[in-house]
Design a protein around this motif. Structure first.
Motif, short mmCIF file in Angstrom:
data_model
loop_
_atom_site.label_atom_id
_atom_site.label_comp_id
_atom_site.label_asym_id
_atom_site.label_seq_id
_atom_site.Cartn_x
_atom_site.Cartn_y
_atom_site.Cartn_z
N LYS A 71 0.93 -1.27 -0.07
CA LYS A 71 -0.09 0.07 0.01
C LYS A 71 0.90 1.21 -0.22
O LYS A 71 0.51 2.32 -0.68
N GLU A 72 2.04 1.18 0.71
CA GLU A 72 2.82 2.26 0.77
C GLU A 72 3.54 2.65 -0.22
O GLU A 72 3.85 3.76 -0.90
N ASN A 73 4.36 1.51 -0.86
CA ASN A 73 5.31 1.58 -1.93
C ASN A 73 4.90 1.06 -3.18
O ASN A 73 5.71 1.23 -3.96
N GLY A 74 3.83 0.20 -3.30
CA GLY A 74 3.22 -0.54 -4.33
C GLY A 74 4.09 -1.76 -4.70
O GLY A 74 3.82 -2.33 -5.72
N GLY B 27 -2.99 9.65 2.26
CA GLY B 27 -2.03 9.32 1.57
C GLY B 27 -1.19 7.94 1.77
O GLY B 27 -1.59 6.96 2.66
N THR B 28 -0.04 7.84 1.31
CA THR B 28 0.78 6.56 1.83
C THR B 28 1.09 6.56 3.25
O THR B 28 1.51 5.47 3.92
N ALA B 29 1.18 7.94 3.68
CA ALA B 29 1.81 7.85 5.31
C ALA B 29 0.82 7.15 6.09
O ALA B 29 1.02 6.75 7.28
N GLN B 30 -0.43 7.00 5.76
CA GLN B 30 -1.51 6.13 6.68
C GLN B 30 -0.99 4.63 6.84
O GLN B 30 -1.56 4.01 7.55
N PHE B 31 -0.20 4.18 5.85
CA PHE B 31 0.26 2.88 5.87
C PHE B 31 1.70 2.79 6.67
O PHE B 31 2.17 1.52 6.72
N GLU B 32 2.00 3.62 7.40
CA GLU B 32 3.27 3.43 8.34
C GLU B 32 2.79 2.22 9.40
O GLU B 32 1.91 2.36 10.12
#
Length: 544
Positions: free
Chosen positions: A362-365, A462-467
Motif C-alpha cells: 500500500k505504501e510503496n506499491g 496518502g501513503t503515510a497512513q500505511f506506516e
C-alpha cells in the motif's frame, strides 16, 4: 498481630522439628502464616497471646496427626516407583487441609480429614498418571481423531454407560456433556460407569476425546469413589436429579450439577482463594494470553483446567512454584507460559510478515497484489461498509519459536505461500483472512477467524497512513471484554522490527478471578465443613 510479631511467630513455629520431616520449609512457613491469618479474620479478633497459644497448639497436634495418618491409601493403584512422589503429596495434602480447617485435627473429625485427603490424592493421581501423558491412551483431544469431526465423546467401553448431550465442542454454558444412561429397571451401576471412563485405548478414535474442562470434570467425579461405601454415596448424589451426577465440563456447570450444589449436602465448593493458599488437589483455570483467541479462536489452549500437584515455593512467577497439571500440560505457571509463549510468538511473527507485506504494498506499491476485488460488510449496527480484497500469491517465511534451535539452524523458520487481506479504508481496519483466495472469502460471506489490525490516531491520508507502527493487532480483554491493541511493529534505528510478546505480559492475569480487581482466584475443591449436621450426612450416606 503486627508484621514484626507475625514474622517472629512464624520463625519460631515453622522449624523442621515441629513438622513432618518431608514437609518443606516453604510449606511450614505458609502453614503457620495461614493459621495466623485465619485467626485474625475471626470476630472478635483474638489478641496476640491467644493467637500464639492456639497456633502453637495446632502445630503440635498437626505434627502428631500427620505422622499417624500419613499412610492413608486410595483405591487407585500405582507402581512402587511412584511411592516417593505420592508420600510427599500425602503429607502436603494433610497439612493443607488442616491449615484451612484446624478443627479437623480433633479425634472426632479425623474421619473427615481423611475423606478429604483421599479425594484430593485420588484426583491428583488420576490427572498425573492417567490423564497425562496423553500418549498412554486414557484421554486425548478431539483433533487426534479426524472422523470425530470435532465432537467430544467417551471411550467405547464407557459409551454404554453415558449419554452425550451438547454435540458441539464449544457448547454454551449449562450444557451437560455426559449424563448416566438409565437402565430399564433399577439404578445405574455408578461405580462401574465411572471406572469405565478411565480405560486406555490404543486407537485415538476408540478413546476419550474431550477438552481439558471435561477431563477435569471426569477427575472430580472420580474422587467421590473414595467414599467408604461408594455405591451408597453415588446413589444419593444421583437421586438429586438426572443432571447432578455427571461428567461436567469444569466451569460450565449450572446449580443442578453436583459440583455447584451449594445445598446442605453439597460435596464440592467453588470459592475465592489467594493463589498462595492453593492446596494439592485444588482446581484452577490458567489463562493463556487473550491474543491466542485471535490466532486460534477454536484452539485447545485458550487456557488450561488443571489441578494443583504440589505447592513448591508457592510462587506463581517462580520456576519452582506451584505445580499444576491439566489435560496434556503439566508444570508451574512459568512452564505453562513458556509453552504458550512459543506458540503465540510464532503466530505473531507470521502476522508481522504478512502485515508488513500488505502495508508495504500500500505504501510503496510492491509487491503488487496478484488479484484485487471489492465487497461490503454489514456491521452489527446495520451499517454497510466497503471492503477492498487483495490476494497475494507470494512466498514468505516466519520464525518457528516452537522448534528448538540447533547449531545448523539457529533460527528455525516456516515457509508459506499466499495470503489474502480484507481492508476497510473508512474504518482504518484490515484483516488477514483465514481463506487465502478472494473467491473463498466471497463464497464464505464473512470474515470469521480473521486477524484484525486497527490504525490508531488521526489518519494523515496518502501513503503515510500505511506506516506499520501505527497499526496494532485488535483483541478482546478477557476480564472487561473491552477492545485492546497489541503493538506488533516497532522501529529500531529506523528499521522496521518485530516486537515480541514477553512472558511478563502473560503474567498480567494468569487465573480466572471472581473479581478482576482482587487477587483472589476461583478454585473448586472438596467441601470442608466440620459441622455436626454435615458430618452426620457424610457418615449416614456412606462417605466415611
Amino acid at each position: 498481630m503486627d508484621a514484626a510479631a507475625k514474622k517472629a511467630l512464624i520463625k519460631k513455629l515453622a522449624v523442621a522439628a515441629n513438622f513432618h520431616r518431608n514437609y518443606a520449609a516453604e510449606g511450614r512457613a505458609w502453614f503457620v502464616d495461614r493459621l495466623i491469618r485465619k485467626m485474625e479474620a475471626e470476630i472478635p479478633t483474638p489478641g496476640d497471646a491467644a493467637i500464639t497459644s492456639r497456633a502453637t497448639d495446632v502445630v503440635t497436634k498437626s505434627n502428631a496427626v500427620v505422622k499417624a495418618k500419613q499412610d492413608y491409601a486410595i483405591g487407585v493403584k500405582l507402581g512402587s516407583s511412584l511411592a516417593k512422589i505420592q508420600s510427599r503429596r500425602r503429607i502436603e495434602i494433610l497439612y493443607g487441609i488442616i491449615a484451612s480447617n484446624p478443627t479437623l485435627i480433633e479425634p472426632a473429625n479425623q474421619d473427615m480429614l481423611l475423606w478429604i485427603a483421599r479425594r484430593r490424592l485420588r484426583g491428583v493421581t488420576r490427572m498425573d498418571f492417567f490423564v497425562n501423558r496423553n500418549s498412554q491412551g486414557y484421554f486425548r483431544y478431539v483433533d487426534r481423531c479426524p472422523s470425530a469431526q470435532g465432537i467430544w465423546r467417551l471411550n467405547t467401553d464407557a459409551q454404554p454407560f453415558w449419554e452425550p448431550l451438547g454435540g458441539s465442542k464449544n457448547p454454551p454454558p449449562g450444557i451437560y456433556h455426559f449424563l448416566l444412561k438409565r437402565p430399564a429397571s433399577g439404578d445405574p451401576d455408578h461405580v462401574r460407569a465411572i471406572a469405565k471412563v478411565f480405560t486406555a485405548k490404543a486407537s485415538a478414535c476408540d478413546g476419550n476425546l474431550v477438552d481439558c474442562g471435561l477431563a477435569c470434570g471426569a477427575v472430580l467425579l472420580d474422587t467421590l469413589v473414595e467414599a467408604k461405601d461408594a455405591p451408597k454415596l453415588l446413589k444419593k448424589v444421583d437421586s438429586r436429579g438426572p443432571k447432578s451426577l455427571g461428567i461436567h465440563s469444569a466451569t460450565r456447570e449450572t446449580p443442578e450439577s453436583m459440583i455447584l450444589d451449594t445445598g446442605a449436602e453439597g460435596l464440592f465448593e467453588r470459592v475465592p482463594a489467594l493463589v498462595g493458599d492453593l492446596q494439592v488437589g485444588d482446581h484452577a483455570y490458567i489463562f493463556n494470553h487473550p491474543l491466542y483467541k485471535v490466532f486460534k479462536p477454536n484452539g485447545s489452549w485458550t487456557g488450561e483446567h488443571s489441578l494443583v500437584y504440589g505447592c513448591g515455593d508457592r510462587g506463581v512467577r517462580s520456576r519452582k512454584g506451584i505445580f499444576f497439571g491439566g489435560h496434556g500440560k503439566e508444570g508451574t505457571v512459568y512452564d505453562f507460559y513458556d509453552d504458550f509463549l512459543a506458540e503465540l510468538q510464532t503466530q505473531l511473527h507470521r502476522s508481522f510478515r504478512i502485515a508488513a507485506i500488505f502495508l508495504n504494498s500500500k505504501e510503496n506499491g510492491t509487491p503488487a497484489p496478484s488479484l484485487s476485488d471489492s465487497t461490503t460488510r454489514t456491521k452489527p449496527d446495520g451499517t454497510v461498509v466497503a471492503l477492498e480484497l487483495h490476494q497475494f500469491d507470494v512466498g514468505f517465511r516466519y520464525r518457528n519459536f516452537q522448534k528448538a534451535p540447533t547449531k545448523a539452524n539457529s533460527k528455525p523458520e516456516i515457509s508459506e505461500t499466499g495470503f489474502a487481506i480484507a481492508y476497510s479504508p473508512t474504518e482504518n481496519l484490515f484483516a488477514i483472512t483465514k481463506p487465502r483466495k478472494i473467491i473463498e472469502i466471497i463464497s464464505a460471506g464473512n470474515l470469521l477467524e480473521s486477524i484484525s489490525f486497527e490504525r490508531l490516531g488521526p489518519n494523515p491520508g496518502g501513503t503515510a497512513q500505511f506506516e506499520p507502527t501505527d497499526w496494532k493487532i485488535l483483541y478482546q480483554d478477557r476480564s472487561t471484554n473491552a477492545a485492546k491493541h497489541y503493538e506488533l511493529f516497532t522501529r529500531v534505528k529506523g528499521k522496521l522490527t518485530f516486537k515480541p510478546l514477553t512472558i511478563d505480559e502473560l503474567f498480567e492475569s494468569p487465573f480466572a478471578k471472581p473479581n478482576p480487581t482482587k487477587e483472589e482466584i476461583l478454585t473448586t475443591r472438596p467441601r470442608t465443613d466440620a459441622s455436626a449436621a454435615y458430618l452426620s450426612f457424610l457418615r449416614t450416606n456412606g462417605a466415611m
